[in-house]
Design an enzyme around this catalytic site. Structure first.
Site, PDB file in Angstrom:
ATOM      1  N   HIS A  12      59.468 -19.568  15.792  1.00  0.00           N
ATOM      2  CA  HIS A  12      58.031 -19.849  15.656  1.00  0.00           C
ATOM      3  C   HIS A  12      57.561 -21.062  16.470  1.00  0.00           C
ATOM      4  O   HIS A  12      56.548 -21.659  16.166  1.00  0.00           O
ATOM      5  CB  HIS A  12      57.665 -20.036  14.172  1.00  0.00           C
ATOM      6  CG  HIS A  12      58.312 -21.227  13.527  1.00  0.00           C
ATOM      7  ND1 HIS A  12      58.703 -21.233  12.210  1.00  0.00           N
ATOM      8  CD2 HIS A  12      58.646 -22.446  14.005  1.00  0.00           C
ATOM      9  CE1 HIS A  12      59.244 -22.403  11.927  1.00  0.00           C
ATOM     10  NE2 HIS A  12      59.214 -23.163  12.991  1.00  0.00           N
ATOM     11  N   HIS A  59      55.263 -26.932   7.661  1.00  0.00           N
ATOM     12  CA  HIS A  59      55.840 -28.156   8.236  1.00  0.00           C
ATOM     13  C   HIS A  59      55.050 -29.373   7.755  1.00  0.00           C
ATOM     14  O   HIS A  59      54.408 -30.054   8.547  1.00  0.00           O
ATOM     15  CB  HIS A  59      55.823 -28.075   9.759  1.00  0.00           C
ATOM     16  CG  HIS A  59      56.631 -26.938  10.320  1.00  0.00           C
ATOM     17  ND1 HIS A  59      56.217 -25.632  10.261  1.00  0.00           N
ATOM     18  CD2 HIS A  59      57.837 -26.912  10.947  1.00  0.00           C
ATOM     19  CE1 HIS A  59      57.131 -24.855  10.840  1.00  0.00           C
ATOM     20  NE2 HIS A  59      58.121 -25.611  11.249  1.00  0.00           N
ATOM     21  N   HIS A 193      67.998 -25.505  17.076  1.00  0.00           N
ATOM     22  CA  HIS A 193      67.214 -26.617  17.611  1.00  0.00           C
ATOM     23  C   HIS A 193      67.367 -27.838  16.718  1.00  0.00           C
ATOM     24  O   HIS A 193      67.596 -27.716  15.520  1.00  0.00           O
ATOM     25  CB  HIS A 193      65.741 -26.270  17.843  1.00  0.00           C
ATOM     26  CG  HIS A 193      64.895 -25.854  16.658  1.00  0.00           C
ATOM     27  ND1 HIS A 193      65.217 -24.839  15.793  1.00  0.00           N
ATOM     28  CD2 HIS A 193      63.681 -26.318  16.242  1.00  0.00           C
ATOM     29  CE1 HIS A 193      64.240 -24.686  14.901  1.00  0.00           C
ATOM     30  NE2 HIS A 193      63.294 -25.582  15.144  1.00  0.00           N
ATOM     31  N   GLU A 240      66.296 -23.568   9.498  1.00  0.00           N
ATOM     32  CA  GLU A 240      65.191 -22.607   9.306  1.00  0.00           C
ATOM     33  C   GLU A 240      65.697 -21.170   9.227  1.00  0.00           C
ATOM     34  O   GLU A 240      65.044 -20.302   8.650  1.00  0.00           O
ATOM     35  CB  GLU A 240      64.170 -22.722  10.453  1.00  0.00           C
ATOM     36  CG  GLU A 240      63.357 -23.999  10.415  1.00  0.00           C
ATOM     37  CD  GLU A 240      62.332 -24.110  11.551  1.00  0.00           C
ATOM     38  OE1 GLU A 240      61.439 -24.947  11.432  1.00  0.00           O
ATOM     39  OE2 GLU A 240      62.435 -23.378  12.571  1.00  0.00           O
TER      40      GLU A 240
END
Ligand code: DHB
Ligand code: FE
Length: 285
Positions: A12, A59, A193, A240
């Site tokens: 995303h 977030h 990431h 995630e």
């Protein structure tokens, strides 16, 4: 009755949203990313769902560090795109499905998963970027969306196993809804990431691709992956990926070993901002 017919998995990355909104998709840096979603946009048109159950993470946008639900289901009629500091993305309002969402909340809570019920929230890039990748830039999103937010920001975060089990409960919930609805379930976020600290910029192609392959054939093994493996191998934000296990747990082959899922599309690309982009579409046949 309602049925989950397919699942979609995608990263995303917020910069992807900015690239779309600012008309940069044909630039050499971005072109290979969007090429990987051309099939997906056509597939969405050819297999238009009645409802998308969209698993994503907020977030610290709708939920600040003041209040952190582990699992939150959106039961509202609509959700505004959030202002994440640069103004809200110029994307359509997200229409909800309060009836199905309330039914799923009832059923899943009765199956012993404690969900937070959310009647009002804004939705950030975690939800709107996957919609843009899969649907392009329409005037309205193709169908109602039930946002399902998972805490993967502040520890303790839920285990992959719990997410996988929750997916199975969501499947039962959907199948106990009377109306004939074609439901897609999406798992979003990832892949490898890390946005901060000494290892910022970490990308692990080998681990990502092995995980993608295992998600297709042996999701129970992915579900058994402990947090420390995600963090060590896929970076701190690689966690995630536990959200993908909710969507994968909702597929028919998990509930019934005689069934098989088919892979409609598989895509992996580095780089996109600080993140490896992974994308998979599975169909229940
Ligand atoms: C980036 C990726 C994310 O998943 C996110 O939520 C924020 C930033 C990035 O690549 O910069
Ligand atoms: Fe993220």
């Amino acid at each position: 009755m309602a049925r989950i017919t397919a699942s979609v998995y995608t990263s995303h990355v917020p910069a992807i949203g900015a690239a779309i909104d600012l008309g940069k998709t044909h630039e050499p840096y971005w072109q290979p990313v969007f090429k990987g979603y051309e099939y997906s946009k056509q597939w969405m048109k050819d297999n238009k769902p009645d409802v998308i159950f969209l698993v994503y993470n907020d977030h610290a946008t709708a939920f600040s560090l003041d209040l952190i639900p582990t699992f939150a289901i959106g039961t509202a009629a609509e959700y505004q795109p959030a202002d994440e500091g640069w103004g809200p993305r110029p994307v359509p309002v997200v229409k909800g499905h309060p009836e199905l969402a309330s039914h799923i909340a009832q059923s899943v809570i009765q199956q012993d998963f404690d969900l937070t019920i959310v009647n009002k929230m804004a939705v950030d890039h975690g939800l709107t970027v996957p919609l843009s990748l899969m649907c392009g830039q329409p005037d309205a999103w193709p169908c109602p969306v039930i946002p399902f937010a998972v805490n993967v920001v502040q520890y303790p975060v839920p285990s992959g196993q719990r997410c996988f089990n929750l997916g199975q409960a969501i499947r039962k919930a959907v199948e106990s809804y009377d109306e004939d609805l074609n439901v897609h379930i999406w798992g979003t976020g990832g892949m490898s990431h890390q946005l901060q600290g000494a290892r910022a910029g970490l990308i692990n192609r080998e681990w990502d691709n092995a995980w993608l392959d295992q998600m297709i054939v042996d999701p129970a093994a992915c579900a058994a992956t402990p947090h420390i493996d995600y963090v060590r191998e896929a970076g701190s934000e690689g966690i995630e990926l536990v959200m993908w296990l909710i969507a994968r747990g909702a597929m028919s082959d998990v509930a019934d070993k005689t069934k098989q899922v088919s892979v409609k599309h598989l895509f992996y690309h580095v780089p996109a901002s600080n993140t490896a982009v992974g994308h998979l579409i599975l169909d229940n046949n």
